[in-house]
Design an enzyme around this catalytic site. Structure first.
Site, PDB file in Angstrom:
ATOM      1  N   SER A 228     -37.643  26.525  16.462  1.00 32.03           N
ATOM      2  CA  SER A 228     -36.876  27.567  15.748  1.00 32.03           C
ATOM      3  C   SER A 228     -37.750  28.227  14.700  1.00 32.03           C
ATOM      4  O   SER A 228     -38.743  27.646  14.247  1.00 32.03           O
ATOM      5  CB  SER A 228     -35.686  26.912  15.048  1.00 32.03           C
ATOM      6  OG  SER A 228     -35.068  27.813  14.157  1.00 32.03           O
ATOM      7  N   TYR A 241     -31.723  19.758   9.707  1.00 26.29           N
ATOM      8  CA  TYR A 241     -32.016  20.484  10.957  1.00 26.29           C
ATOM      9  C   TYR A 241     -33.409  21.104  10.932  1.00 26.29           C
ATOM     10  O   TYR A 241     -34.180  20.976  11.896  1.00 26.29           O
ATOM     11  CB  TYR A 241     -30.953  21.567  11.152  1.00 26.29           C
ATOM     12  CG  TYR A 241     -31.224  22.510  12.301  1.00 26.29           C
ATOM     13  CD1 TYR A 241     -30.873  22.172  13.608  1.00 26.29           C
ATOM     14  CD2 TYR A 241     -31.818  23.760  12.089  1.00 26.29           C
ATOM     15  CE1 TYR A 241     -31.114  23.038  14.668  1.00 26.29           C
ATOM     16  CE2 TYR A 241     -32.057  24.630  13.138  1.00 26.29           C
ATOM     17  CZ  TYR A 241     -31.704  24.269  14.425  1.00 26.29           C
ATOM     18  OH  TYR A 241     -31.945  25.133  15.462  1.00 26.29           O
TER      19      TYR A 241
HETATM   20  P1  NAD Z   1     -25.723  25.787  22.042  1.00 24.04           P
HETATM   21  O1  NAD Z   1     -24.641  25.202  21.220  1.00 24.04           O
HETATM   22  O2  NAD Z   1     -25.341  26.684  23.138  1.00 24.04           O
HETATM   23  O3  NAD Z   1     -26.638  24.662  22.657  1.00 24.04           O
HETATM   24  C1  NAD Z   1     -26.889  23.435  22.033  1.00 24.04           C
HETATM   25  C2  NAD Z   1     -26.540  22.361  23.022  1.00 24.04           C
HETATM   26  O4  NAD Z   1     -26.962  21.101  22.512  1.00 24.04           O
HETATM   27  C3  NAD Z   1     -25.059  22.217  23.291  1.00 24.04           C
HETATM   28  O5  NAD Z   1     -24.639  23.067  24.321  1.00 24.04           O
HETATM   29  C4  NAD Z   1     -24.938  20.753  23.667  1.00 24.04           C
HETATM   30  O6  NAD Z   1     -24.834  20.612  25.052  1.00 24.04           O
HETATM   31  C5  NAD Z   1     -26.243  20.136  23.224  1.00 24.04           C
HETATM   32  N1  NAD Z   1     -26.041  18.944  22.394  1.00 24.04           N
HETATM   33  C6  NAD Z   1     -25.859  18.859  21.061  1.00 24.04           C
HETATM   34  N2  NAD Z   1     -25.703  17.562  20.712  1.00 24.04           N
HETATM   35  C7  NAD Z   1     -25.795  16.827  21.841  1.00 24.04           C
HETATM   36  C8  NAD Z   1     -25.735  15.435  22.130  1.00 24.04           C
HETATM   37  N3  NAD Z   1     -25.561  14.525  21.164  1.00 24.04           N
HETATM   38  N4  NAD Z   1     -25.859  15.041  23.423  1.00 24.04           N
HETATM   39  C9  NAD Z   1     -26.040  15.949  24.415  1.00 24.04           C
HETATM   40  N5  NAD Z   1     -26.128  17.280  24.188  1.00 24.04           N
HETATM   41  C10 NAD Z   1     -26.010  17.703  22.922  1.00 24.04           C
HETATM   42  O7  NAD Z   1     -26.684  26.517  21.020  1.00 24.04           O
HETATM   43  P2  NAD Z   1     -28.154  27.115  21.163  1.00 24.04           P
HETATM   44  O8  NAD Z   1     -28.301  27.933  19.966  1.00 24.04           O
HETATM   45  O9  NAD Z   1     -28.381  27.692  22.488  1.00 24.04           O
HETATM   46  O10 NAD Z   1     -29.062  25.830  20.983  1.00 24.04           O
HETATM   47  C11 NAD Z   1     -30.124  25.516  21.865  1.00 24.04           C
HETATM   48  C12 NAD Z   1     -31.363  25.202  21.060  1.00 24.04           C
HETATM   49  O11 NAD Z   1     -31.761  26.378  20.368  1.00 24.04           O
HETATM   50  C13 NAD Z   1     -31.167  24.134  20.008  1.00 24.04           C
HETATM   51  O12 NAD Z   1     -32.263  23.249  20.034  1.00 24.04           O
HETATM   52  C14 NAD Z   1     -31.180  24.915  18.722  1.00 24.04           C
HETATM   53  O13 NAD Z   1     -31.646  24.144  17.665  1.00 24.04           O
HETATM   54  C15 NAD Z   1     -32.124  26.031  19.059  1.00 24.04           C
HETATM   55  N6  NAD Z   1     -32.064  27.227  18.214  1.00 24.04           N
HETATM   56  C16 NAD Z   1     -30.924  27.966  18.099  1.00 24.04           C
HETATM   57  C17 NAD Z   1     -30.912  29.104  17.305  1.00 24.04           C
HETATM   58  C18 NAD Z   1     -29.682  29.968  17.153  1.00 24.04           C
HETATM   59  O14 NAD Z   1     -29.658  30.837  16.273  1.00 24.04           O
HETATM   60  N7  NAD Z   1     -28.667  29.815  17.980  1.00 24.04           N
HETATM   61  C19 NAD Z   1     -32.055  29.476  16.608  1.00 24.04           C
HETATM   62  C20 NAD Z   1     -33.208  28.710  16.752  1.00 24.04           C
HETATM   63  C21 NAD Z   1     -33.190  27.584  17.557  1.00 24.04           C
END
Ligand code: NAD
Ligand code: MG
Length: 336
Positions: A228, A241
């Site tokens: 991120s 985080y």
């Molecule tokens: P999202 O909620 O769609 O995806 C995150 C997923 O993590 C969930 O769908 C869930 O299936 C999984 N998860 C969480 N805890 C879990 C557990 N204990 N066991 C199994 N699965 C688990 O959101 P996203 O934003 O697509 O997140 C995906 C990645 O992107 C993450 O690593 C997040 O940190 C990163 N990210 C997101 C953003 C943002 O702004 N959305 C920015 C930078 C990085």
């Protein structure tokens, strides 16, 4: 970016370096047998990234963790109707954690359309989102394997890899994408249980999964982690985080050096503010969500679909010299 053929064509028209260009045309069979150049095809329309997707203000409902994409308003775009494949991952076997929604889902759809069989992991509460992804993968005629379970459990992480390998018949792309983000205004509000859950999901799970996966991965295989912009520019309310995202960026670079000699590439993707269920399910405050992404250079948050091609690029074998890299898509901020 202009490609070589466009360049040489302009050079011919402008009469600059025409000798070189003409000999290139002659040797490459430019006009007669280069269907990829599609000189007669109409230009694809330019797309203005500032108006391509919704801008704030937003009014999506807050949800309990882990949240569902299907309950967001507007619904995120994971490339369901837009991603077009071109066989870049034909026959590959991919496991994607958090593959039900957000970046993981965008990667799953893109991988299937590029010709890969795909296993996804998600939490049992996310079954409705996961079902949509499984249906989309199957629609491409690819194998789709659903493996729900909690990644904070080491035994489950091992089982996940075993089931993925069995279901797919091998494993050559591993995407450690699942993540937990629960904002807390103050470190004093952050409990040990919270801290532990974030570390287990974001740091321990990739460690356990990679260890289980490596014995199955041949030279040419890839590991991709989702880090991120928080790794480089942490927000005050993401104490736990943000440090896991710095750790992700770091393991990518360490492991790339360790696995390079074995022919396994390791890279990371660093998103900025992206419209996914992670945000309304505790990742951001209700206040922040209203203006989410509005301070990016494009005046809006990104959509998961806008990162799909990065996950494809890092997995594709033509990116064979990219390892230990972090590719960003953060709308003008972040420092990958
Ligand atoms: P999202 O909620 O769609 O995806 C995150 C997923 O993590 C969930 O769908 C869930 O299936 C999984 N998860 C969480 N805890 C879990 C557990 N204990 N066991 C199994 N699965 C688990 O959101 P996203 O934003 O697509 O997140 C995906 C990645 O992107 C993450 O690593 C997040 O940190 C990163 N990210 C997101 C953003 C943002 O702004 N959305 C920015 C930078 C990085
Ligand atoms: Mg989800």
């Amino acid at each position: 970016m202009m490609n070589e053929n466009q360049l040489s064509r302009r050079q011919v028209i402008g009469g600059i370096g025409s000798g070189v260009a003409a000999s290139m045309m002659a040797t490459s069979g430019f006009a007669a047998s280069n269907p990829g150049n599609a000189t007669s095809a109409p230009a694809a329309p330019l797309v203005d990234p500032t108006t391509k997707y919704p801008k704030p203000p937003f009014n999506t409902p807050m949800q309990p963790f882990p949240g569902l994409a299907s309950k967001m308003n507007p619904r995120p775009d994971h490339g369901e109707t837009s991603y077009k494949g071109s066989g870049r991952l034909q026959g590959r076997k991919a496991l994607i954690t958090g593959g039900d929604s957000g970046m993981g889902r965008a990667a799953a759809i893109a991988y299937a359309r590029e010709g890969a069989d795909v296993a996804i992991n998600y939490l049992p509460a996310e079954e409705p989102d996961a079902k949509e992804v499984i249906d989309l993968i199957k629609k491409e005629g690819r194998k789709a394997i659903a493996i729900p379970g909690d990644l904070r459990d080491e035994a489950f992480c091992k089982r996940l890899v075993d089931e993925a390998v069995k279901g797919l018949g091998g494993l050559d792309i591993l995407v450690n994408n699942a993540g937990r983000q629960q904002q807390r205004e103050s470190i004093l509000d952050l409990t040990t249980e919270d801290f532990d859950a974030t570390m287990k999901t974001n740091i321990y799970a990739p460690f356990w999964i990679i260890k289980a996966a490596l014995p199955h991965m041949q030279p040419g295989s890839v590991i991709i982690g989702t880090t991120s912009e928080q790794a480089y520019d942490p927000s005050p309310n993401l104490y736990d985080y943000a440090q896991t995202k710095a750790a992700t960026m770091n393991y990518v670079k360490s492991l790339a050096k360790q696995l390079g000699p074995k022919g396994i590439r390791v890279n990371g993707v660093a998103p900025g503010p992206i419209w996914t269920p992670l945000q309304p399910s505790g990742g951001a405050t209700a206040e922040k969500l209203k203006t989410f992404g509005g301070d990016s250079a494009l005046g809006r948050p990104g959509q998961p679909a806008e990162l799909a091609s990065i996950y494809v690029q890092l997995a594709a074998s033509d990116a064979s010299f990219a390892t230990g890299q972090i590719y960003g898509a953060s709308g003008g901020k972040g420092q990958p």
